[in-house]
Design a protein around this motif. Structure first.
Motif, PDB file in Angstrom:
ATOM      1  N   GLU A 164       0.828  -1.211   0.000  1.00  0.00           N
ATOM      2  CA  GLU A 164       0.000   0.000   0.000  1.00  0.00           C
ATOM      3  C   GLU A 164       0.857   1.253   0.000  1.00  0.00           C
ATOM      4  OE1 GLU A 164      -3.813   1.916   2.429  1.00  0.00           O
ATOM      5  OE2 GLU A 164      -2.572   0.365   3.370  1.00  0.00           O
ATOM      6  N   ASP A 165       1.893   1.292   0.832  1.00  0.00           N
ATOM      7  CA  ASP A 165       2.733   2.487   0.893  1.00  0.00           C
ATOM      8  C   ASP A 165       3.526   2.688  -0.391  1.00  0.00           C
ATOM      9  OD1 ASP A 165       1.821   3.188   3.349  1.00  0.00           O
ATOM     10  OD2 ASP A 165       3.729   2.994   4.411  1.00  0.00           O
ATOM     11  N   ARG A 166       4.013   1.618  -0.968  1.00  0.00           N
ATOM     12  CA  ARG A 166       4.750   1.765  -2.239  1.00  0.00           C
ATOM     13  C   ARG A 166       3.828   2.289  -3.342  1.00  0.00           C
ATOM     14  NH1 ARG A 166       9.190  -2.970  -3.460  1.00  0.00           N
ATOM     15  NH2 ARG A 166      10.209  -3.035  -1.412  1.00  0.00           N
ATOM     16  N   LEU A 171       1.926   7.048  -6.542  1.00  0.00           N
ATOM     17  CA  LEU A 171       0.833   7.908  -6.986  1.00  0.00           C
ATOM     18  C   LEU A 171       1.072   9.359  -6.568  1.00  0.00           C
ATOM     19  CD1 LEU A 171      -2.193   5.563  -6.205  1.00  0.00           C
ATOM     20  CD2 LEU A 171      -1.585   6.467  -8.468  1.00  0.00           C
ATOM     21  N   LEU A 172       1.468   9.569  -5.326  1.00  0.00           N
ATOM     22  CA  LEU A 172       1.723  10.926  -4.841  1.00  0.00           C
ATOM     23  C   LEU A 172       2.847  11.592  -5.635  1.00  0.00           C
ATOM     24  CD1 LEU A 172       1.543  10.208  -1.007  1.00  0.00           C
ATOM     25  CD2 LEU A 172       0.012  11.743  -2.251  1.00  0.00           C
ATOM     26  N   HIS A 217      -2.085  10.266 -24.727  1.00  0.00           N
ATOM     27  CA  HIS A 217      -1.069  11.269 -24.429  1.00  0.00           C
ATOM     28  C   HIS A 217       0.003  10.645 -23.547  1.00  0.00           C
ATOM     29  CE1 HIS A 217       0.824  15.024 -23.275  1.00  0.00           C
ATOM     30  NE2 HIS A 217       0.537  14.829 -22.008  1.00  0.00           N
ATOM     31  N   TRP A 218       1.264  10.853 -23.910  1.00  0.00           N
ATOM     32  CA  TRP A 218       2.377  10.374 -23.095  1.00  0.00           C
ATOM     33  C   TRP A 218       2.741  11.443 -22.071  1.00  0.00           C
ATOM     34  CZ3 TRP A 218       4.040   5.542 -22.811  1.00  0.00           C
ATOM     35  CH2 TRP A 218       3.837   4.679 -23.895  1.00  0.00           C
ATOM     36  N   VAL A 219       2.632  11.093 -20.807  1.00  0.00           N
ATOM     37  CA  VAL A 219       2.965  12.006 -19.708  1.00  0.00           C
ATOM     38  C   VAL A 219       4.423  11.786 -19.314  1.00  0.00           C
ATOM     39  CG1 VAL A 219       2.493  12.612 -17.305  1.00  0.00           C
ATOM     40  CG2 VAL A 219       0.601  12.052 -18.848  1.00  0.00           C
ATOM     41  N   PRO A 220       5.265  12.828 -19.346  1.00  0.00           N
ATOM     42  CA  PRO A 220       6.671  12.652 -18.966  1.00  0.00           C
ATOM     43  C   PRO A 220       6.824  12.491 -17.454  1.00  0.00           C
ATOM     44  CG  PRO A 220       6.217  14.957 -19.420  1.00  0.00           C
ATOM     45  CD  PRO A 220       4.956  14.212 -19.775  1.00  0.00           C
ATOM     46  N   LEU A 221       7.837  11.743 -17.062  1.00  0.00           N
ATOM     47  CA  LEU A 221       8.109  11.498 -15.651  1.00  0.00           C
ATOM     48  C   LEU A 221       9.539  11.892 -15.318  1.00  0.00           C
ATOM     49  CD1 LEU A 221       6.576   7.910 -15.320  1.00  0.00           C
ATOM     50  CD2 LEU A 221       5.469  10.075 -14.748  1.00  0.00           C
ATOM     51  N   GLY A 222       9.726  12.447 -14.130  1.00  0.00           N
ATOM     52  CA  GLY A 222      11.067  12.741 -13.653  1.00  0.00           C
ATOM     53  C   GLY A 222      11.705  11.503 -13.051  1.00  0.00           C
ATOM     54  N   ALA A 223      12.967  11.631 -12.678  1.00  0.00           N
ATOM     55  CA  ALA A 223      13.703  10.485 -12.144  1.00  0.00           C
ATOM     56  C   ALA A 223      13.073   9.957 -10.864  1.00  0.00           C
ATOM     57  CB  ALA A 223      15.159  10.875 -11.881  1.00  0.00           C
ATOM     58  N   GLU A 224      12.558  10.847 -10.003  1.00  0.00           N
ATOM     59  CA  GLU A 224      11.925  10.404  -8.756  1.00  0.00           C
ATOM     60  C   GLU A 224      10.650   9.626  -9.026  1.00  0.00           C
ATOM     61  OE1 GLU A 224      12.739  10.458  -5.454  1.00  0.00           O
ATOM     62  OE2 GLU A 224      14.716  10.967  -6.244  1.00  0.00           O
ATOM     63  N   SER A 225       9.889  10.068 -10.011  1.00  0.00           N
ATOM     64  CA  SER A 225       8.663   9.347 -10.364  1.00  0.00           C
ATOM     65  C   SER A 225       8.980   7.963 -10.893  1.00  0.00           C
ATOM     66  CB  SER A 225       7.862  10.137 -11.402  1.00  0.00           C
ATOM     67  OG  SER A 225       7.341  11.329 -10.858  1.00  0.00           O
ATOM     68  N   VAL A 226       9.990   7.865 -11.743  1.00  0.00           N
ATOM     69  CA  VAL A 226      10.384   6.566 -12.290  1.00  0.00           C
ATOM     70  C   VAL A 226      10.849   5.641 -11.175  1.00  0.00           C
ATOM     71  CG1 VAL A 226      12.063   5.384 -13.762  1.00  0.00           C
ATOM     72  CG2 VAL A 226      10.946   7.477 -14.564  1.00  0.00           C
ATOM     73  N   ALA A 228      10.025   5.737  -7.940  1.00  0.00           N
ATOM     74  CA  ALA A 228       8.890   5.326  -7.110  1.00  0.00           C
ATOM     75  C   ALA A 228       7.997   4.333  -7.854  1.00  0.00           C
ATOM     76  CB  ALA A 228       8.085   6.558  -6.701  1.00  0.00           C
ATOM     77  N   LEU A 229       7.827   4.535  -9.146  1.00  0.00           N
ATOM     78  CA  LEU A 229       6.985   3.642  -9.941  1.00  0.00           C
ATOM     79  C   LEU A 229       7.634   2.271 -10.091  1.00  0.00           C
ATOM     80  CD1 LEU A 229       4.341   3.517 -11.458  1.00  0.00           C
ATOM     81  CD2 LEU A 229       5.474   4.503 -13.449  1.00  0.00           C
TER      82      LEU A 229
END
Length: 347
Positions: A164-166, A171-172, A217-226, A228-229
């Protein structure tokens, strides 16, 4: 004696009496609006609009028809005039709010423009009764966004290694990073064995979402998002529905754990907001304006922000970014203060 009867031509003709009830019944001159609405619904469905947009359009017309019927006013395409629309809008302002009345105004304008067009018949041969000058004045309110300190507190509530936390941390982070809509984010597909439907591209630092109307639509992600994902996807692999669900975001309770819904996202954010001690309810749309502001404050152009958010026009950038425009202006002035630069040059 003549048998011809002469009539007194000077006698006034007697007018036929009508009751007040019959005089109140409007005589239709055009197609009834209920039938027009049903035809318009077919036209809207052909355009593949988002369900929420479709309901908003049709609910406004249904409310207007109910208002006309309830006040014994004409309810056909030709007889409705601007005064009828104006009275309905005024009633909605007092009954609900100027913002709600403005939604009805904009929806009715679309409906009547369709009735006046070739696609809509045209069922109305004169100009639309929804006049530009009758649009309600909606007082602007400053939207509440997610500040940097608030985001850190939200992230701090999801630091364990549990599934759940991961999931919630990912998402956050993605919401703060790129501000996607709740429906688009929660309907991201995860099918690595079927590339055509696979919406996650960690190497390319992006995810694919569907916008209003079905456009992709392709949404770009930063390094932190990648990061966490990727961490969440590892936890996802141990979920009981991991092999059978085509959806990226999985639930942990409820009837459909194979797909976490936008409602589930809203519930999660509200719960995390309480845990973080944040004033006001945390919801997905607060992140939309937050991401816009953060990108503009960091120096991104309006065109770049438009592309990141998947908006069709630059107007949406101004709409979502104007609430914190003064804050960005103050930060710019602090860097470029004419008085400060003058003083520095005199030293």
């Amino acid at each position: 004696m003549s048998n011809v009867v002469e009539f007194n031509r000077d006698r006034p003709t007697r007018k036929r009496r009508t009751s007040a009830a019959s005089r109140a019944i409007p005589v239709p001159r055009g197609a009834h609006l209920q039938h027009c609405l049903e035809s318009w619904e077919l036209s809207l469905q052909a355009k593949n609009l988002a369900e929420k947009t479709f309901r908003s359009y049709t609910d406004s017309v249904k409310a207007f028809i109910a208002y006309l019927d309830g006040h014994s006013l004409p309810c056909d395409a030709e007889a409705v005039d601007a005064a009828h629309v104006r009275a309905f809008i005024v009633r909605e302002i007092h009954r609900t709010s100027p913002a709600s009345a403005d939604v009805h105004y904009r929806n009715l304008r679309v409906f009547w423009n369709w009735l006046c067009s070739d696609e809509g018949g045209p069922e109305r041969t004169t100009a639309s009764p929804v006049l530009k000058g009758d649009r309600p004045n909606v007082p602007s309110k400053v939207r509440k966004h997610i500040g940097e300190d608030e985001q850190r507190r939200l992230l701090a509530t999801a630091r364990s290694s549990s599934f759940e936390d991961r999931r919630d941390l990912a998402l956050l982070t993605v919401l703060y990073d790129s501000g996607p809509r709740a429906s688009g984010l929660m309907n991201v597909r995860y099918t690595p064995r079927t590339p055509d439907t696979h919406d996650v591209d960690l190497k390319g630092r992006r995810v694919r979402i569907r916008l209003k109307g079905g456009n992709e639509h392709w949404v770009p992600l930063g390094a932190e998002s990648v990061r966490a994902l990727d961490r969440y996807i590892r936890a996802r692999s141990a979920h009981s529905r991991a092999l059978t669900s085509p959806w990226l975001w999985l639930g942990i309770q409820g009837r459909n754990t194979a797909h976490m819904s936008p409602e589930g996202l809203r519930d999660m954010l509200a719960r995390r907001g309480v845990l973080a001690g944040i004033a006001g309810k945390v919801h997905p749309h607060r992140y939309r304006g937050t991401a816009t502001h953060q990108l503009l404050a960091a120096g991104a152009s309006e065109g770049d922000v438009q592309e990141v958010m998947g908006w069709r026009t630059r107007d949406m950038v101004a709409l979502y970014g104007r609430d914190l425009a003064q804050e960005r202006a103050r930060e710019t002035h602090a860097r470029l203060s004419p008085a400060d630069r003058l003083a520095q040059g005199s030293r």
